[in-house]
Motif scaffolding. Structure first.
Motif, mmCIF file in Angstrom:
data_model
loop_
_atom_site.group_PDB
_atom_site.id
_atom_site.type_symbol
_atom_site.label_atom_id
_atom_site.label_comp_id
_atom_site.label_asym_id
_atom_site.label_seq_id
_atom_site.Cartn_x
_atom_site.Cartn_y
_atom_site.Cartn_z
ATOM 1 N N PHE A 70 -5.310 1.202 1.259
ATOM 2 C CA PHE A 70 -5.172 2.412 0.447
ATOM 3 C C PHE A 70 -3.845 3.116 0.728
ATOM 4 C CE2 PHE A 70 -10.068 3.212 0.242
ATOM 5 C CZ PHE A 70 -10.214 2.076 -0.530
ATOM 6 N N ILE A 71 -3.426 3.118 1.994
ATOM 7 C CA ILE A 71 -2.191 3.822 2.368
ATOM 8 C C ILE A 71 -0.989 3.150 1.721
ATOM 9 C CG2 ILE A 71 -0.692 4.479 4.299
ATOM 10 C CD1 ILE A 71 -3.279 4.407 6.045
ATOM 11 N N LEU A 72 -0.839 1.853 1.980
ATOM 12 C CA LEU A 72 0.305 1.129 1.421
ATOM 13 C C LEU A 72 0.199 1.011 -0.093
ATOM 14 C CD1 LEU A 72 1.232 -1.887 3.718
ATOM 15 C CD2 LEU A 72 2.571 0.145 3.199
ATOM 16 N N GLY A 73 -1.006 0.737 -0.578
ATOM 17 C CA GLY A 73 -1.186 0.567 -2.021
ATOM 18 C C GLY A 73 -0.833 1.806 -2.808
ATOM 19 N N SER A 74 -1.261 2.967 -2.347
ATOM 20 C CA SER A 74 -0.931 4.203 -3.070
ATOM 21 C C SER A 74 0.555 4.511 -2.953
ATOM 22 C CB SER A 74 -1.781 5.372 -2.571
ATOM 23 O OG SER A 74 -1.613 5.567 -1.186
ATOM 24 N N SER A 75 1.180 4.158 -1.819
ATOM 25 C CA SER A 75 2.628 4.350 -1.673
ATOM 26 C C SER A 75 3.387 3.442 -2.637
ATOM 27 C CB SER A 75 3.066 4.060 -0.235
ATOM 28 O OG SER A 75 2.482 4.971 0.665
ATOM 29 N N VAL A 76 2.932 2.200 -2.757
ATOM 30 C CA VAL A 76 3.545 1.255 -3.704
ATOM 31 C C VAL A 76 3.365 1.746 -5.134
ATOM 32 C CG1 VAL A 76 3.303 -1.070 -4.680
ATOM 33 C CG2 VAL A 76 3.419 -0.771 -2.203
ATOM 34 N N ALA A 77 2.153 2.197 -5.462
ATOM 35 C CA ALA A 77 1.880 2.687 -6.822
ATOM 36 C C ALA A 77 2.767 3.881 -7.163
ATOM 37 C CB ALA A 77 0.403 3.068 -6.947
ATOM 38 N N THR A 78 2.916 4.803 -6.222
ATOM 39 C CA THR A 78 3.767 5.980 -6.451
ATOM 40 C C THR A 78 5.212 5.554 -6.670
ATOM 41 O OG1 THR A 78 2.310 7.388 -5.136
ATOM 42 C CG2 THR A 78 4.568 8.161 -5.449
ATOM 43 N N SER A 79 5.679 4.603 -5.857
ATOM 44 C CA SER A 79 7.056 4.115 -5.992
ATOM 45 C C SER A 79 7.288 3.477 -7.360
ATOM 46 C CB SER A 79 7.345 3.102 -4.881
ATOM 47 O OG SER A 79 8.648 2.610 -4.967
ATOM 48 N N LEU A 80 6.283 2.786 -7.872
ATOM 49 C CA LEU A 80 6.397 2.128 -9.180
ATOM 50 C C LEU A 80 6.104 3.061 -10.349
ATOM 51 C CD1 LEU A 80 4.548 -1.251 -8.480
ATOM 52 C CD2 LEU A 80 6.997 -0.952 -8.892
ATOM 53 N N GLY A 81 5.516 4.214 -10.070
ATOM 54 C CA GLY A 81 5.080 5.095 -11.146
ATOM 55 C C GLY A 81 3.868 4.548 -11.875
ATOM 56 N N LYS A 82 2.998 3.845 -11.133
ATOM 57 C CA LYS A 82 1.796 3.236 -11.714
ATOM 58 C C LYS A 82 0.544 3.844 -11.102
ATOM 59 C CE LYS A 82 4.253 0.385 -14.124
ATOM 60 N NZ LYS A 82 4.317 0.510 -15.604
ATOM 61 N N GLY A 83 -0.591 3.579 -11.720
ATOM 62 C CA GLY A 83 -1.864 4.051 -11.194
ATOM 63 C C GLY A 83 -2.329 3.205 -10.026
ATOM 64 N N PHE A 84 -3.317 3.724 -9.302
ATOM 65 C CA PHE A 84 -3.846 3.047 -8.125
ATOM 66 C C PHE A 84 -5.346 2.839 -8.272
ATOM 67 C CE2 PHE A 84 -5.968 3.273 -3.995
ATOM 68 C CZ PHE A 84 -5.377 2.197 -3.357
ATOM 69 N N LEU A 85 -5.807 1.621 -7.992
ATOM 70 C CA LEU A 85 -7.225 1.271 -8.063
ATOM 71 C C LEU A 85 -7.714 0.914 -6.659
ATOM 72 C CD1 LEU A 85 -9.800 0.489 -9.730
ATOM 73 C CD2 LEU A 85 -8.852 -1.832 -9.792
ATOM 74 N N ALA A 86 -8.760 1.593 -6.202
ATOM 75 C CA ALA A 86 -9.327 1.326 -4.886
ATOM 76 C C ALA A 86 -10.353 0.201 -4.969
ATOM 77 C CB ALA A 86 -9.986 2.585 -4.330
ATOM 78 N N VAL A 87 -10.144 -0.850 -4.178
ATOM 79 C CA VAL A 87 -11.132 -1.918 -4.022
ATOM 80 C C VAL A 87 -11.937 -1.540 -2.786
ATOM 81 C CG1 VAL A 87 -11.495 -4.384 -3.671
ATOM 82 C CG2 VAL A 87 -9.535 -3.595 -5.024
ATOM 83 N N ARG A 88 -13.215 -1.150 -3.003
ATOM 84 C CA ARG A 88 -14.005 -0.500 -1.956
ATOM 85 C C ARG A 88 -14.978 -1.432 -1.261
ATOM 86 N NH1 ARG A 88 -14.550 4.998 -1.724
ATOM 87 N NH2 ARG A 88 -14.914 4.348 0.435
ATOM 88 N N LYS A 89 -15.336 -1.048 -0.036
ATOM 89 C CA LYS A 89 -16.484 -1.662 0.611
ATOM 90 C C LYS A 89 -17.715 -1.238 -0.187
ATOM 91 C CE LYS A 89 -14.200 -1.537 5.056
ATOM 92 N NZ LYS A 89 -13.911 -0.695 6.219
ATOM 93 N N ALA A 90 -18.689 -2.120 -0.290
ATOM 94 C CA ALA A 90 -19.851 -1.866 -1.148
ATOM 95 C C ALA A 90 -20.602 -0.608 -0.739
ATOM 96 C CB ALA A 90 -20.786 -3.062 -1.115
ATOM 97 N N GLY A 91 -21.121 0.090 -1.754
ATOM 98 C CA GLY A 91 -21.987 1.233 -1.512
ATOM 99 C C GLY A 91 -21.321 2.583 -1.575
ATOM 100 N N HIS A 92 -20.032 2.625 -1.916
ATOM 101 C CA HIS A 92 -19.320 3.901 -1.910
ATOM 102 C C HIS A 92 -18.968 4.425 -3.299
ATOM 103 C CE1 HIS A 92 -18.892 3.926 2.430
ATOM 104 N NE2 HIS A 92 -18.474 2.671 2.379
ATOM 105 N N LEU A 93 -19.106 3.597 -4.326
ATOM 106 C CA LEU A 93 -18.751 4.037 -5.673
ATOM 107 C C LEU A 93 -20.002 4.442 -6.441
ATOM 108 C CD1 LEU A 93 -16.070 1.325 -6.547
ATOM 109 C CD2 LEU A 93 -15.659 3.750 -6.094
#
Length: 199
Positions: A70-93
């Protein structure tokens, strides 16, 4: 190395020496990459290095794997100006999800899930995680996103170890990581020479 020290030349992977060795025993990962995120220049340069092979590649969305991805992915998404999708451990969504079973680096059976209302056929996704050891978690994330019709543009992580799973990812998908060739053998034997000077 001081977590706030930045060398003048900043070659690829300069920040890897900021990573902390395991001091808690075999129940934990062999190092803590997240220490480099505490240095803003290190984090920025890590993201830049991860994105290097993907310049000019059409990317619609960045997906990060629970939890350190989540940390690196959201940083990458912000750098690209793109959205971020969380791939979660089961049971949290709390919305409709698609799930995928997998075996993680420690050999434990787990399930990950992703919401079903974002990924459509043809959506081009870059998947980011902190570290790829056995490759089981990343492979499951790839399968999960592709099951929903997404196109996996590539895979990015601080390091991809040359395990069977790591090699499978490198052979099948475009990838990026922050490890200079001369450090790959240290990564694969799970000991960095920089640990000798760790304070």
């Amino acid at each position: 190395m001081d977590v706030l020290a930045v060398p003048a030349d900043r070659p690829k992977g300069w920040y890897l020496s900021l990573m902390a060795p395991n001091t808690k025993g075999p129940a934990f990962a062999w190092l803590d990459p997240s220490r480099l995120y505490c240095n803003p220049q290190a984090l920025a340069d890590c993201v830049k290095d991860l994105l290097g092979p993907f310049h000019g590649e059409p990317i619609d969305l960045v997906a990060g794997i629970d939890a350190m991805g989540f940390i690196l992915g959201s940083s990458v998404a912000t750098s690209l100006g793109k959205g971020f999708l969380a791939v979660r451990k089961a049971g949290h969504l709390c919305v409709a999800t698609q799930s995928q079973n997998y075996t993680d680096y420690s050999g434990r059976e787990k399930t990950m899930e992703v919401r079903t209302d974002v990924l459509k056929p043809g959506v081009r996704v870059l998947i980011v995680d902190q570290w790829i050891e056995t490759g089981g978690t990343m492979k499951a994330a790839i399968q999960l996103l592709e099951k929903l019709g997404a196109t996996v543009v590539g895979v990015a992580a601080v390091a991809i170890e040359n395990t069977e799973g790591g090699k499978w990812i490198k052979e099948k998908y475009k990838f990026s990581h922050c490890i200079p060739e001369e450090l790959q053998s240290q990564i694969d034997r799970k000991y960095l020479d920089s640990f000798k000077n760790f304070k």
